[in-house]
Design an enzyme around this catalytic site. Structure first.
Site, PDB file in Angstrom:
ATOM      1  N   GLU A 229      -2.001 -38.769  24.608  1.00 37.30           N
ATOM      2  CA  GLU A 229      -3.464 -38.696  24.597  1.00 37.30           C
ATOM      3  C   GLU A 229      -3.905 -39.326  23.275  1.00 37.30           C
ATOM      4  O   GLU A 229      -3.717 -38.745  22.205  1.00 37.30           O
ATOM      5  CB  GLU A 229      -3.948 -37.249  24.697  1.00 37.30           C
ATOM      6  CG  GLU A 229      -3.668 -36.598  26.050  1.00 37.30           C
ATOM      7  CD  GLU A 229      -4.213 -35.189  26.149  1.00 37.30           C
ATOM      8  OE1 GLU A 229      -4.849 -34.724  25.184  1.00 37.30           O
ATOM      9  OE2 GLU A 229      -3.997 -34.545  27.188  1.00 37.30           O
ATOM     10  N   CYS A 263     -11.680 -37.626  19.489  1.00 37.16           N
ATOM     11  CA  CYS A 263     -11.128 -38.823  20.125  1.00 37.16           C
ATOM     12  C   CYS A 263     -12.089 -39.390  21.163  1.00 37.16           C
ATOM     13  O   CYS A 263     -12.064 -40.590  21.446  1.00 37.16           O
ATOM     14  CB  CYS A 263      -9.773 -38.529  20.760  1.00 37.16           C
ATOM     15  SG  CYS A 263      -9.810 -37.242  22.032  1.00 37.16           S
TER      16      CYS A 263
END
Length: 470
Positions: A229, A263
């Protein structure tokens, strides 16, 4: 003597934690010896252990939030929300595991049956980043443990205090300490852990550069599962909306919540040319009202500092680089104290830059691109190697249909911030944002593998063709 690892509070530079790097081989060996015993426990036993973990976190919630806030610099209210999310994640994890790995039996010819069950990998390395030092690792550790794996947890070297507190909650809940090992250290320990021959799966959350390096290092080891991720150069598109105030709020939340250190934070604002000036005026006015401060300040701040002074310096240099390439400053980043990493939100119009750098500026800098057509907006949204999150602010459902169909991202939102992602759904990206192994609700897929079995209670077999008479 090994060199000391020290964690400082970003907002004050006060020392918070001190220790030394762990022994990769020793921690993996302990986990390797323990995992089969943990996997042999019934699923119900493992589930109840995780529920006790949630109760321990609830009991220690204020201390956990305080440590998280001080070590990351995020506001205390945000750290408290993170602790609550960790608690909620337990039940979500158990439900998701039941759905994603449910045992199935299928009838087959001649009285046989087909069974599908799941097995744990063995030893799972969880490598987690700085920004959410409780929730991000918990979102990986919980399903890994539930599946029956043992875990070696390598946090960012900048949040060892939070990682220690989180690990202690698992152990206090009755999880055998051998089944969750905390490996403190820097990049050398992270690389050694990922490359260790006794690690069966690597669950990595972090930068695209580190994720690409991991993928290369494991390319010759197909037996080791890698789930990444990574970051994103995430677009937020504003088009055909009469409520510019709400649009501005969504832009600010997307780009600057958490000091832009999510993110999924918006890195690029793509705006319809006719809306650009009024929208940017509203965004600029709202930025001017944001309170930036230390975790425990009163009134509570909207955002705190970035990770450290080196990060603040690098972000400032990146802003100047965009200016030299032809960008137009709409709001400069400012440091209120050269010794502390507080950085005010910045806006820069990069429409005139022919070749824009496709990088993730991990902080409170938002690049603005003006376009004349919606097709151009979608093209700009996709003008990146990343593919994590994208959001459209618009009152026109047909435009959202086009945006959803045409945008390349793992999370596509409508009239919601880019950072809006639910644990009850998969979360992940494409391209440089991940390797098609999403987490959250789908994390169980990374923690157990399916085993298909053709079964019959007695052996019955014959060969009907190709035998000589006997």
């Amino acid at each position: 003597m090994p060199d000391a690892l020290i964690s400082h509070e970003p907002a004050t530079s006060i020392e918070l934690w001190r220790g030394t790097a762990g022994d990769v081989d020793a921690e993996v060996a302990v986990a390797r010896a323990a995992w089969s015993g943990w996997a042999a426990q019934p699923l119900g036993f493992r589930s109840e252990t995780l529920r006790r973990f949630a109760n321990v976190v609830r009991q220690r919630s204020e201390a956990l939030a305080d440590t998280c806030a001080r070590e990351t610099g995020k506001p205390l209210w945000e750290a408290r929300a993170e602790v609550e999310a960790v608690i909620a994640r337990v039940d979500i994890c158990i439900r998701a595991y039941g759905e994603r790995t449910a045992q199935r039996r299928i009838d087959a010819p001649l009285g046989a049956r087909l069974a599908v069950r799941h097995k744990p990998h063995g030893v799972v390395a969880v490598i987690a980043p700085f920004p959410s030092p409780l929730l991000l690792p918990a979102g990986r550790i919980l399903p890994a443990l539930l599946a029956g794996n043992a875990v070696v947890f390598k946090p960012s070297e900048q949040v060892p205090a939070s990682a220690t507190a989180l690990t202690e909650c698992f152990h206090a809940a009755g999880l055998p300490p051998e089944c969750l090992r905390l490996l403190i250290g820097g990049s050398a320990e992270g690389k050694a852990l990922a490359a260790h021959p006794d690690v069966d799966a690597v669950l990595f959350t972090g930068s695209a550069r580190s994720g690409l390096a991991l993928a290369r290092s494991l390319a010759a080891r197909p037996e080791t599962l890698l789930a990444t991720e990574l970051g994103g150069n995430n677009p937020i598109v504003v088009w055909d909306t009469p409520d510019l105030h709400s649009a501005a709020v969504l832009v600010v939340q997307s780009a600057f919540a958490g000091a832009g250190q999510h993110c999924m934070a918006a890195r690029r604002l793509i705006v319809e040319q006719r809306l650009a000036e009024p929208l940017l005026a509203a965004v600029n006015a709202l930025i001017g009202r944001l309170i930036i401060g230390a975790p425990h300040d009163s009134p509570a701040p909207f955002m705190g500092p970035v990770r450290d002074n080196a990060t603040a310096d690098a972000l400032t240099e990146s802003f100047l680089e965009l200016l030299m390439r032809g960008g137009r400053a709409l709001r400069h980043p400012e440091r209120r104290d050269d010794h502390l990493p507080f950085l005010t939100p910045a806006l820069i119009d990069v429409t005139g830059i022919a070749e824009r750098p496709d990088i993730e500026l991990f902080g409170p800098i938002l690049q603005v691109v003006r376009v004349d057509s919606f097709d151009a907006a979608i093209a700009e949204a996709n003008a990146t190697r990343f593919g994590l999150a994208a959001s459209l602010i618009s009152q026109t459902p047909a435009l959202y249909d086009r945006f959803w169909a045409g945008t390349r991202a793992g999370i596509v939102n409508w009239n919601r911030p880019t950072i809006a992602a639910a644990a009850s759904a998969p979360a992940g990206g494409t391209g440089w944002s991940g390797n098609h192994r999403p987490g959250s609700w789908y994390e169980a897929d990374n923690c157990a593998y399916p085993v298909t079995s053709n079964e019959a209670e007695s052996a019955r077999a014959s060969i009907g063709i190709g035998l000589r008479d006997g």
